[in-house]
Design a protein around this motif. Sequence first.
Motif, PDB file in Angstrom:
ATOM      1  N   ARG A 188      -3.798  13.753  -3.837  1.00 25.29           N
ATOM      2  CA  ARG A 188      -3.757  12.666  -2.868  1.00 25.29           C
ATOM      3  C   ARG A 188      -4.033  11.371  -3.625  1.00 25.29           C
ATOM      4  N   ASP A 224      -2.835   0.314  -4.140  1.00 32.40           N
ATOM      5  CA  ASP A 224      -2.864  -0.979  -3.472  1.00 32.40           C
ATOM      6  C   ASP A 224      -2.533  -2.062  -4.488  1.00 32.40           C
ATOM      7  N   HIS A 263       0.863  -1.188   0.000  1.00 34.27           N
ATOM      8  CA  HIS A 263       0.000   0.000   0.000  1.00 34.27           C
ATOM      9  C   HIS A 263       0.893   1.228   0.000  1.00 34.27           C
ATOM     10  N   GLU A 264       0.553   2.183  -0.840  1.00 29.32           N
ATOM     11  CA  GLU A 264       1.298   3.442  -0.885  1.00 29.32           C
ATOM     12  C   GLU A 264       0.326   4.617  -0.864  1.00 29.32           C
ATOM     13  N   LEU A 265       0.627   5.577  -0.010  1.00 31.76           N
ATOM     14  CA  LEU A 265      -0.097   6.842   0.051  1.00 31.76           C
ATOM     15  C   LEU A 265       0.861   7.942  -0.364  1.00 31.76           C
ATOM     16  N   THR A 274      -6.109   1.930  -7.630  1.00 27.20           N
ATOM     17  CA  THR A 274      -5.681   3.275  -7.251  1.00 27.20           C
ATOM     18  C   THR A 274      -6.880   4.199  -7.108  1.00 27.20           C
ATOM     19  N   THR A 324      -3.701   7.014  -3.619  1.00 28.03           N
ATOM     20  CA  THR A 324      -3.450   5.770  -2.902  1.00 28.03           C
ATOM     21  C   THR A 324      -3.305   4.648  -3.922  1.00 28.03           C
TER      22      THR A 324
END
Length: 709
Positions: A350, A354, A322-324, A386, A352
Amino acid sequence: MTPLALALLSTWSLHARAQTAPAAPAASTLPAVTVSATVAPDATTEGTGSYASKTATIAGKSGQSIKEIPNSVSVLTRQRMDDQNMTTLQEALRYVTGVESVDYGDGTAYFKARGNTLGVEFDGVSIVSGLQYLQQFDLAMYDRVEVIRGPSGVMDGAGDPGGTVNLVRKRPQDTFHVSTETQIDSFGSARQMIDVTGPLNKDGSLRGRAVLVGSDGLQSVQGTRQKEVMAYGAIDYDFNPRTTLSLSAGYQVNPISGLDYGASGVVNSDRTALIGRVPGSYSQNFSPSWNYGYTSLEETNANLVHTFENGWKSQTTLFYRHELSKGDYAYAGPGATASGLSFYGEQRQRNTYDWFGADTNVQGAVQAFGQTHTFTIGANYSLLSTTQDSGFQSLNGPFANQTYSLYDPNAVQKVYVPFTYGANNRTEQYGVYAQGRIHLATPLTLVLGVRETFFQETSQTIIPTVSDWTTQAQLNHRFLPSAGLVYDILPSMTAYASYSKFLTAQTATTYTGQGLPPRSGEQYEVGLKNSFLNNRLSTTVAAFRINDNNRAITDPNSPTGQGSIAGGKSTDQGFEVEVTGEPMPNWNVYAGYTYLDVNFENDTPDLTDGTDPKHLFKLWTSYKFTQGLMSGVTVGGGMLAQTRISRGVEQGAYAIFNATVGYRFNSHVEASLQLNNLFNRSYYIRPPGSFYSVFGDRRNVMLTLRSDF
């Protein structure tokens, strides 16, 4: 039942039959076929002290001799990462043969080889869209970086033909070991790493490892500051001598302040063409100090390996990341005047991401026709989901007839930017694959690979309104083959020739809204691999040609002036030379040279990422004195040289030189001093376009202290 479930069930059935099925009686007209044990060589580079690796896992899911792989493969070992003080993936790939590693300015980068972008695997698990323009973990958690250049569709599926990067994590060791690393540099940065590993029970069947990193980094560009905290943990458990479960997890945060995307190029009076770059120092920050970005990464991985009594091995790996990524920043462009006046816009975003990946396979040896053949059969799955929210506000703009000076970016005032666009995206790829290494004769091996692949990309808007999901690109039941011949001329010399096909899904549409067929093509490669000095020194010479067809181009006959057709072609061809290893005891050397010629037909290069250098040379070497007055001293150095590139504004040819000297105080403690960009060469890693540019680091010094117990 889904196709993935069917593939997994089929592969598991193969596992079970390999263990339990009775041998069938041999037919009287055919030679006997028997399944025999095969032991994959260990590809771990940690602790070898060498720049050379004899084996790699990237070409077949387990350790294979690089000399027997009919493709160009490079391995960046743990020793070379340490000697060159590499801590980020962009630093690492910058010193891999044939790879372009271009910083983007926000802690991320994009990567190309042979004129095309690279894909990624994590411990052999292929992950769709997981490398380009994305934050990656600190290199302290990895044992090595493997790179295969050219298409690898059999193992990875649809994708660009540039190649694949395999990031292989450190594993727990069976003896207790602690190492630390402390670094400070002349920019004012500081970094601390600690790595602890060893057995966790009396019999050593349970082993663990923990790696912690903290850094506070100033950069060559004034006012930019990036911090990092990374934690990595891994556990291996042996249920029995033939079955091992491995679990690992990682977490990292990277806040960055004073984020600078650089200046765009100088435009002519009617803003139709770039004619040069904005003058200024190569440490100038062209963005306001309130710019910021933030990225967090979370990752888990599970791997189960079982070796059957007949020697065949099965392994199944599950991966999740997971990346934010979020930020709020102003940047200059499009274009600027020669005096440094530019429009500015503020962007807020913003995102995200996964990823989920799975790979299961079985592999082993078969005796037939008087030879030993090895086979790998498996299935894999990759999913990326995403959510992207963004907003943009022109802080002046051509209609306001107002500009700011690039030399006074803090005059740009922050405003509130709402999210005006949002979308969900989903990219899914899965398939079944098989690879066989068939020994036609004692010196001759035929390597065959096949894959049936499936790919789908869908999206929906969520801001300003929620729409239905639509399909952007889709590939069903696409067949991807590869073939190679490996001929052992001598025990130390191997010649090879290979063919591999690739497919790349395209999201462009015709003017009527119809999807385009995928880009498709093939690579032809021939090469010669040698090993010398009892396998301490290896060389590779390879020539390649990639034919890339059906590239999306603007439809010249569109009645609306919009839409695309699959009418473009390109040819990427050239050759590579790599030398790596120990020509003498205590002397490590790496050198890689690439010649690349890129030609387009009915198409033009995409200057978003820039053109490719025709000549690219990389070198690093180190020597350890073990006797006399110099005993304990290490000296080394290297260079990176490339010819011109362009993103609208040209960056001329340049060469960067680095040097290092170190001293080992005892068996546990050593220190080194590294001088980078020795002659303080001013250059762009990413030359200016209509937007953005990135400077190369000016001259700097890094002091590193390492301990090992």
